[in-house]
Motif scaffolding. Structure first.
Motif, short mmCIF file in Angstrom:
data_model
loop_
_atom_site.label_atom_id
_atom_site.label_comp_id
_atom_site.label_asym_id
_atom_site.label_seq_id
_atom_site.Cartn_x
_atom_site.Cartn_y
_atom_site.Cartn_z
N PHE A 166 -54.25 -5.52 -85.49
CA PHE A 166 -53.53 -4.30 -85.82
C PHE A 166 -54.47 -3.13 -86.09
O PHE A 166 -55.41 -3.24 -86.90
CB PHE A 166 -52.68 -4.50 -87.09
CG PHE A 166 -51.50 -5.40 -86.89
CD1 PHE A 166 -50.26 -4.87 -86.57
CD2 PHE A 166 -51.63 -6.77 -87.03
CE1 PHE A 166 -49.16 -5.71 -86.38
CE2 PHE A 166 -50.53 -7.62 -86.85
CZ PHE A 166 -49.30 -7.08 -86.52
N ASP A 167 -54.20 -2.00 -85.44
CA ASP A 167 -54.77 -0.73 -85.89
C ASP A 167 -54.11 -0.44 -87.25
O ASP A 167 -53.04 -1.00 -87.56
CB ASP A 167 -54.42 0.35 -84.86
CG ASP A 167 -54.86 1.73 -85.32
OD1 ASP A 167 -56.02 1.87 -85.74
OD2 ASP A 167 -54.03 2.66 -85.27
N LEU A 168 -54.73 0.40 -88.05
CA LEU A 168 -54.18 0.65 -89.40
C LEU A 168 -53.39 1.97 -89.46
O LEU A 168 -52.16 1.96 -89.61
CB LEU A 168 -55.34 0.67 -90.41
CG LEU A 168 -54.97 0.97 -91.86
CD1 LEU A 168 -54.05 -0.10 -92.44
CD2 LEU A 168 -56.24 1.08 -92.72
N ASP A 169 -54.13 3.09 -89.30
CA ASP A 169 -53.50 4.40 -89.46
C ASP A 169 -52.50 4.66 -88.33
O ASP A 169 -52.86 4.63 -87.16
CB ASP A 169 -54.58 5.50 -89.43
CG ASP A 169 -55.58 5.36 -90.58
OD1 ASP A 169 -55.13 5.18 -91.71
OD2 ASP A 169 -56.80 5.42 -90.33
N GLY A 170 -51.24 4.88 -88.68
CA GLY A 170 -50.22 5.17 -87.68
C GLY A 170 -49.51 3.94 -87.14
O GLY A 170 -48.53 4.07 -86.41
N VAL A 171 -50.00 2.76 -87.49
CA VAL A 171 -49.33 1.51 -87.07
C VAL A 171 -48.75 0.80 -88.30
O VAL A 171 -47.56 0.49 -88.35
CB VAL A 171 -50.29 0.58 -86.30
CG1 VAL A 171 -49.66 -0.78 -86.05
CG2 VAL A 171 -50.67 1.24 -84.97
N PHE B 82 -51.98 -3.87 -81.52
CA PHE B 82 -50.93 -2.89 -81.86
C PHE B 82 -51.63 -1.57 -82.13
O PHE B 82 -52.45 -1.48 -83.04
CB PHE B 82 -50.15 -3.34 -83.09
CG PHE B 82 -49.42 -4.64 -82.88
CD1 PHE B 82 -48.09 -4.65 -82.47
CD2 PHE B 82 -50.08 -5.84 -83.06
CE1 PHE B 82 -47.44 -5.86 -82.26
CE2 PHE B 82 -49.43 -7.05 -82.85
CZ PHE B 82 -48.11 -7.05 -82.44
N GLU B 83 -51.28 -0.54 -81.35
CA GLU B 83 -52.02 0.72 -81.37
C GLU B 83 -51.11 1.94 -81.23
O GLU B 83 -50.18 1.91 -80.44
CB GLU B 83 -53.01 0.75 -80.20
CG GLU B 83 -54.45 0.55 -80.55
CD GLU B 83 -55.05 1.61 -81.47
OE1 GLU B 83 -54.46 2.69 -81.64
OE2 GLU B 83 -56.12 1.35 -82.02
N ASP B 84 -51.43 3.01 -81.98
CA ASP B 84 -50.66 4.26 -81.84
C ASP B 84 -51.46 5.36 -81.16
O ASP B 84 -50.95 6.46 -80.98
CB ASP B 84 -50.19 4.76 -83.21
CG ASP B 84 -51.34 5.31 -84.03
OD1 ASP B 84 -52.41 4.66 -84.06
OD2 ASP B 84 -51.18 6.39 -84.63
N ALA B 85 -52.72 5.07 -80.81
CA ALA B 85 -53.57 6.10 -80.20
C ALA B 85 -53.92 5.73 -78.77
O ALA B 85 -54.18 4.56 -78.47
CB ALA B 85 -54.84 6.28 -81.02
MG MG Z 1 -54.03 4.68 -85.36
#
Ligand code: MG
Ligand code: BG6
Length: 225
Positions: free
Chosen positions: A10-15, A170-173
């Motif tokens: 997992f990515d952290l910020d935004g996920v 899992f990524e938001d970027a």
């Molecule tokens: Mg992120």
């Protein structure tokens, strides 16, 4: 080999948590102190980008040049404001679906790693009470190359003892999605498809993700390979 073995990174910020607002406030204060403004649209472009590269982009937008030593000072100042803010975070700032999915993965005995660009991940995980879910933590303190380089995810998989083909990121970027692809892992993009080209699957948050769906995703991807 059990072909349903998966591992999740997992990515952290935004996920898992929404820290973008704090990055925005701290960078804006810094930009304003240097005599120019910083917009939310610009902040969007800094998703997944490490601290020094973010500063370079902001100084460039403001048309301001600084020496390497001055940049170190500015980044430290921004980080001190950011740390003040994230020190007050609570579990209420964990994004929808995160706790449920982490709990379900844990219950199924599926290994979980963090793969984040942030050097503040330890504090954020502690404040939001997520630390105990992670079998391995790879963050900005542990890597030499940042996303889209795959180093952060490859290190995460190694620490979990998982093969890249069994891992789901899992990524938001966009840079994070590219990093996962370069690591030869499946990737679930969190956000809008238009911002996350190349993701195997897109979801607005983690609430619609099931363990069975993830196992199927890895199986399908292996079938296509
Ligand atoms: Mg992120
Ligand atoms: C990423 C964020 O997770 O971490 C970026 O998306 C941020 O916006 C980067 O710049 C580095 O964070 P930190 O906490 O080390 O300054």
């Amino acid at each position: 080999m059990n072909d349903t073995t998966i591992a999740c990174i997992f990515d952290l910020d935004g996920v898992l948590v929404d820290t973008a607002v704090y990055h925005y406030q701290a960078w804006k204060k810094l930009a304003n102190s240097l005599g120019f403004d910083f917009t939310e649209a610009q902040n969007e472009q800094l998703k997944g980008v490490n601290r020094m590269r973010s500063l370079d982009m902001i100084l460039n937008w403001g048309g301001v040049e600084k020496t390497a030593a001055e940049k170190e000072e500015l980044a430290t100042l921004k980080n001190s404001w950011y740390v003040d803010m994230i020190s007050k975070m609570t579990v209420s700032e964990v994004l929808p679906g995160s706790l449920q999915l982490l709990t379900a993965l844990h219950t199924h005995g599926i290994k979980i790693a963090l793969g984040s660009a942030s050097k503040n991940s330890g504090l954020i995980l502690e404040r939001t009470q997520l630390t105990h879910f992670f079998d391995a933590i790879v963050d900005g303190n542990a890597v030499t190359s940042s996303k889209p380089d795959p180093e952060v995810f490859i290190k995460g998989a190694e620490l979990l003892g998982a093969a890249p083909a069994d891992c789901i990121v899992f990524e938001d970027a966009a840079a994070g999605v590219q990093a996962a692809i370069a690591a030869k892992m499946a990737v679930v993009g969190i956000g809008e498809a238009v911002n996350l080209p190349g993701a195997d699957q897109i979801s607005k948050d983690l609430s619609a993700i099931s363990v069975d769906g993830l196992i199927q995703l890895v199986k399908d991807k292996k079938g296509k390979a």
